[in-house]
Scaffold this motif. Sequence first.
Motif, PDB file in Angstrom:
ATOM      1  N   CYS A   1       2.660   1.824   6.529  1.00  0.00           N
ATOM      2  CA  CYS A   1       1.391   2.537   6.384  1.00  0.00           C
ATOM      3  C   CYS A   1       0.482   2.067   7.509  1.00  0.00           C
ATOM      4  O   CYS A   1      -0.070   2.866   8.250  1.00  0.00           O
TER       5      CYS A   1
ATOM      6  N   ARG B   1       6.782   5.319  12.537  1.00  0.00           N
ATOM      7  CA  ARG B   1       5.349   5.058  12.439  1.00  0.00           C
ATOM      8  C   ARG B   1       5.213   3.637  12.980  1.00  0.00           C
ATOM      9  O   ARG B   1       5.094   2.678  12.211  1.00  0.00           O
TER      10      ARG B   1
ATOM     11  N   LYS C   1      -6.738   2.833  10.262  1.00  0.00           N
ATOM     12  CA  LYS C   1      -6.615   3.435   8.932  1.00  0.00           C
ATOM     13  C   LYS C   1      -7.897   4.130   8.484  1.00  0.00           C
ATOM     14  O   LYS C   1      -8.985   3.584   8.609  1.00  0.00           O
TER      15      LYS C   1
ATOM     16  N   HIS D   1       1.933   9.934  -0.044  1.00  0.00           N
ATOM     17  CA  HIS D   1       0.475   9.834  -0.187  1.00  0.00           C
ATOM     18  C   HIS D   1      -0.122  10.596  -1.361  1.00  0.00           C
ATOM     19  O   HIS D   1      -1.267  10.351  -1.715  1.00  0.00           O
TER      20      HIS D   1
ATOM     21  N   ARG E   1       3.694   3.022  -5.933  1.00  0.00           N
ATOM     22  CA  ARG E   1       4.245   4.369  -6.041  1.00  0.00           C
ATOM     23  C   ARG E   1       5.551   4.248  -6.792  1.00  0.00           C
ATOM     24  O   ARG E   1       6.309   3.295  -6.568  1.00  0.00           O
TER      25      ARG E   1
ATOM     26  N   GLU F   1       6.740   6.059   4.091  1.00  0.00           N
ATOM     27  CA  GLU F   1       6.238   4.706   4.376  1.00  0.00           C
ATOM     28  C   GLU F   1       7.267   3.695   3.886  1.00  0.00           C
ATOM     29  O   GLU F   1       7.604   3.646   2.708  1.00  0.00           O
TER      30      GLU F   1
ATOM     31  N   ASP G   1      -1.152   0.835   2.072  1.00  0.00           N
ATOM     32  CA  ASP G   1      -0.360   1.546   1.064  1.00  0.00           C
ATOM     33  C   ASP G   1       0.994   0.875   0.820  1.00  0.00           C
ATOM     34  O   ASP G   1       1.566   0.266   1.712  1.00  0.00           O
TER      35      ASP G   1
HETATM   36 CO    CO Z   1      -0.453   5.309   4.071  1.00  0.00          CO
END
Ligand code: CO
Length: 445
Positions: A69, A108, A115, A350, A363, A392, A422
């Motif tokens: 993230c 990523r 952020k 997300h 999550r 992520e 995250d």
């Molecule tokens: Co994120």
Amino acid sequence: MLNDWTPDSWRTRVALQQPRYEDPAALARAVAELSALPPLVTTWEVEELRRQLAEAAQGKRFLLQGGDCAESLSECRAEPVTNKLKVLLQMSLVLVHGGQRPVIRVGRFAGQYAKPRSEDTETREGVTLPSYRGDIVNRPAFTAADRRPDPDLLLRGYERAALTLNLIRALSSGGFADLHHPENWDLAFVESSPLAAEYRRIVGSIGESLRFMENVLGVRTGGMEKVDFFSSHEGLHLEYERAQTHLQNGHWYHLATHFPWIGLRTAQLDGAHVEYFRGLRNPIGVKIGASTTAEGLRRLLDLLNPTHLPGRITLIHRFGAGQIAAHLPGLIAAVRDTSHLPLWVCDPMHGNTVTTAAGYKTRRFQAILEELEQAFDLHAQTGGRLGGVHIELTGDDVTECTGGARGLAEVDLKRAYRTEVDPRLNGEQALEMALLIARKMRSLG
Ligand code: CO
Ligand code: PEP
């Protein structure tokens, strides 16, 4: 090139999510220094990625985009970077097998340092400080000194991005990424995983095909010893983005990353981010979600890709498992009515973030999988195709998301909860997700 755009035209628009620096002169010095540093990527690579993304939009390739993230400066070390590469390589192998199409690997990484935050400030026990906005802005620790935006961090971030990319380039062009030696990518803790057998079976069958080609047919499978990795990050901090914007061959390119994307919180049609991205030649991602309307999306596509350049736009949708069915079909229909051909990618992370009773942002593996499976089905039902996934993840053995083959429970999260923003899938959960995505791809044919 657009005649009503300059790399600074965004300055007349409202720029959300930007830090407030106390010393504008110090910011100007850092930005001037950053502008003079060489780019991290080349226009050839950027154009090659755009060409591949255009093929993905036609169903000929599949995009795997994944990573942290938020990267942190202190995690720019050999082990975490190598582990991330290992898991992305393993996942891509599984996805190639499942989808029977080449996979475009985009990390990523190498610059994912800024952020967006829902609040400008954070209050703890009566003390209010600026929110943490990523390692190129300030530091996560809750002290006034750490939370003060520091322009020097823009340079530290750029340098770390360069170091990260250097290691990735070395690993992916040397023997490490050789398809003949997938054992190079094994992660110690995944070996004892319940999924190891299925992964080994896929690796074995790919190895067999390679050997068949080479030994039986006498076909040399050259080029198997190196792979392409592209970098991506959210183009959020506009001073940082602007400083690495270069005019080459008659086009303006952002050259600190191959594939910048516009986050959901900064995708306003009249906002500074859309204005900045509008003039770039790079392929770009745009996050869309439950707040995106059909009309807004059509206008965004016209604004960001007036010439319908193939591969230019990737729509990364992130609704949540409970919302995707209500929102995605209308947006697909809206785009179908235009002559735009974006690449559709699902970010199942997300829209599925929840907070546990103990206060961990997490999550559920199952919710992530459900959103992905619905995304495949909803695209297929409209005659289209989901063209990629945005996840992520980390190659490290963290405990941030619940579920998966080992059944991580909420009480397990405290063991290795390391993210500053995250929750990520750990290496094993990420590989399991790839195996399940591959199964879904096989079932759709
Ligand atoms: Co994120
Ligand atoms: C992210 O990708 O980390 C992010 C903030 O996503 P979104 O813009 O979709 O909320």
